[in-house]
Scaffold this motif. Structure first.
Motif, PDB file in Angstrom:
ATOM      1  N   PRO A  59       8.830   1.160  -2.065  1.00  0.00           N
ATOM      2  CA  PRO A  59       8.973  -0.202  -2.592  1.00  0.00           C
ATOM      3  C   PRO A  59       8.983  -1.257  -1.476  1.00  0.00           C
ATOM      4  O   PRO A  59       8.476  -2.370  -1.663  1.00  0.00           O
ATOM      5  N   MET A  60       9.525  -0.903  -0.329  1.00  0.00           N
ATOM      6  CA  MET A  60       9.550  -1.840   0.795  1.00  0.00           C
ATOM      7  C   MET A  60       8.151  -1.995   1.391  1.00  0.00           C
ATOM      8  O   MET A  60       7.746  -3.092   1.782  1.00  0.00           O
ATOM      9  N   VAL A  61       7.398  -0.902   1.467  1.00  0.00           N
ATOM     10  CA  VAL A  61       6.012  -0.979   1.927  1.00  0.00           C
ATOM     11  C   VAL A  61       5.204  -1.848   0.963  1.00  0.00           C
ATOM     12  O   VAL A  61       4.376  -2.658   1.374  1.00  0.00           O
ATOM     13  N   ASN A  62       5.466  -1.693  -0.327  1.00  0.00           N
ATOM     14  CA  ASN A  62       4.782  -2.504  -1.334  1.00  0.00           C
ATOM     15  C   ASN A  62       5.041  -3.992  -1.093  1.00  0.00           C
ATOM     16  O   ASN A  62       4.127  -4.811  -1.187  1.00  0.00           O
ATOM     17  N   GLU A  63       6.272  -4.340  -0.752  1.00  0.00           N
ATOM     18  CA  GLU A  63       6.616  -5.724  -0.458  1.00  0.00           C
ATOM     19  C   GLU A  63       5.894  -6.216   0.802  1.00  0.00           C
ATOM     20  O   GLU A  63       5.339  -7.314   0.820  1.00  0.00           O
ATOM     21  N   ALA A  68       0.746  -8.369   4.633  1.00  0.00           N
ATOM     22  CA  ALA A  68       0.168  -7.724   5.813  1.00  0.00           C
ATOM     23  C   ALA A  68      -0.785  -6.623   5.368  1.00  0.00           C
ATOM     24  O   ALA A  68      -0.696  -6.125   4.244  1.00  0.00           O
ATOM     25  N   LYS A  69      -1.672  -6.235   6.281  1.00  0.00           N
ATOM     26  CA  LYS A  69      -2.581  -5.137   5.968  1.00  0.00           C
ATOM     27  C   LYS A  69      -1.833  -3.812   6.057  1.00  0.00           C
ATOM     28  O   LYS A  69      -1.195  -3.509   7.061  1.00  0.00           O
ATOM     29  N   VAL A  70      -1.933  -3.037   4.991  1.00  0.00           N
ATOM     30  CA  VAL A  70      -1.319  -1.719   4.918  1.00  0.00           C
ATOM     31  C   VAL A  70      -2.380  -0.714   4.486  1.00  0.00           C
ATOM     32  O   VAL A  70      -3.110  -0.956   3.536  1.00  0.00           O
ATOM     33  N   MET A  87       1.281   5.610  -8.734  1.00  0.00           N
ATOM     34  CA  MET A  87       1.248   4.220  -8.268  1.00  0.00           C
ATOM     35  C   MET A  87       1.497   3.259  -9.439  1.00  0.00           C
ATOM     36  O   MET A  87       2.263   2.311  -9.309  1.00  0.00           O
ATOM     37  N   ALA A  88       0.854   3.518 -10.576  1.00  0.00           N
ATOM     38  CA  ALA A  88       1.017   2.650 -11.750  1.00  0.00           C
ATOM     39  C   ALA A  88       2.441   2.729 -12.291  1.00  0.00           C
ATOM     40  O   ALA A  88       3.036   1.696 -12.644  1.00  0.00           O
ATOM     41  N   PHE A  94      -0.189  -1.329  -2.977  1.00  0.00           N
ATOM     42  CA  PHE A  94      -0.840  -1.103  -1.689  1.00  0.00           C
ATOM     43  C   PHE A  94      -1.951  -0.065  -1.822  1.00  0.00           C
ATOM     44  O   PHE A  94      -1.948   0.777  -2.713  1.00  0.00           O
ATOM     45  N   ASP A  95      -2.932  -0.172  -0.912  1.00  0.00           N
ATOM     46  CA  ASP A  95      -4.057   0.768  -0.894  1.00  0.00           C
ATOM     47  C   ASP A  95      -3.557   2.156  -0.525  1.00  0.00           C
ATOM     48  O   ASP A  95      -2.707   2.298   0.361  1.00  0.00           O
TER      49      ASP A  95
END
Length: 146
Positions: A59-63, A68-70, A87-88, A94-95
Motif C-alpha cells: 500500500p505504501m508503494v502504491n502511494e 514517482a516511477k515504480v 492487484m484489483a 502500480f505497474d
C-alpha cells in the motif's frame, strides 16, 4: 535491540547488488511495456502476493507510485490473471511485471520485499529489504535526485 535489528537487516541485504543497475524491461501483467531508463529516478520493487511483509509495504508503494516511477516485479505470484486479480482486490495501481524470467536473482533480491532506488545515471543509490515506510521511500527518491 537496535544492534540485533541492524544485524538482521544487514544479513538479509547481503546479496542485494550495488553500483550500476542491470538492464530491466518487461511487459506488465496488463500488457504495458516498462523499462528502466537512464535520466529517470526509479523505485524497483520485488515482492510477492504470498508475502506477509509485502502486504504491509505494497500500500505504501502504491502511494509512492502516484508521484514517482515504480517498476514492480511479482516473484512466484502465479499467472498474470492471478496477479491482476490480486492487484484489483487491493486497489493497487502500480505497474507489475511477473517474474517469469527470474529477474530477482540478477538483482540479488532473495528476501522480500526488496526495494532499490535507481538514480538518473542508472546507479543503485539505495537498497532495503523488509518493511519500509512511504515517507522513507519518498525521502530516498528525493535524495537520489541529488
Amino acid at each position: 535491540m537496535l544492534l540485533v535489528a541492524f544485524a538482521v537487516l544487514s544479513y538479509q541485504q547481503r546479496n542485494m547488488i550495488t553500483g550500476e543497475a542491470p538492464a530491466l524491461s518487461g511487459v506488465t501483467t496488463s500488457g504495458k511495456t516498462v523499462q528502466l531508463n537512464n535520466g529517470e529516478v526509479t523505485l524497483i520493487y520485488f515482492w510477492g502476493t504470498w508475502c506477509p511483509v509485502c502486504r504491509v509495504t505494497s500500500p505504501m508503494v502504491n502511494e509512492v507510485a502516484k508521484h514517482a516511477k515504480v517498476i514492480s516485479i511479482a516473484v512466484a505470484s502465479g499467472s498474470d490473471a492471478e496477479i491482476n486479480q490480486f492487484m484489483a482486490e487491493n486497489d493497487y495501481q502500480f505497474d507489475v511485471v511477473s517474474d517469469s524470467d527470474k529477474l530477482h536473482p540478477t538483482w540479488g533480491a532473495t528476501v522480500f520485499p526488496a526495494i532499490y532506488i535507481v538514480d538518473a545515471q542508472g546507479q543503485i543509490r539505495f537498497k532495503t529489504s523488509g518493511a519500509t515506510s512511504s515517507w522513507g521511500m519518498k525521502l530516498r527518491l528525493y535524495l537520489a535526485n541529488w
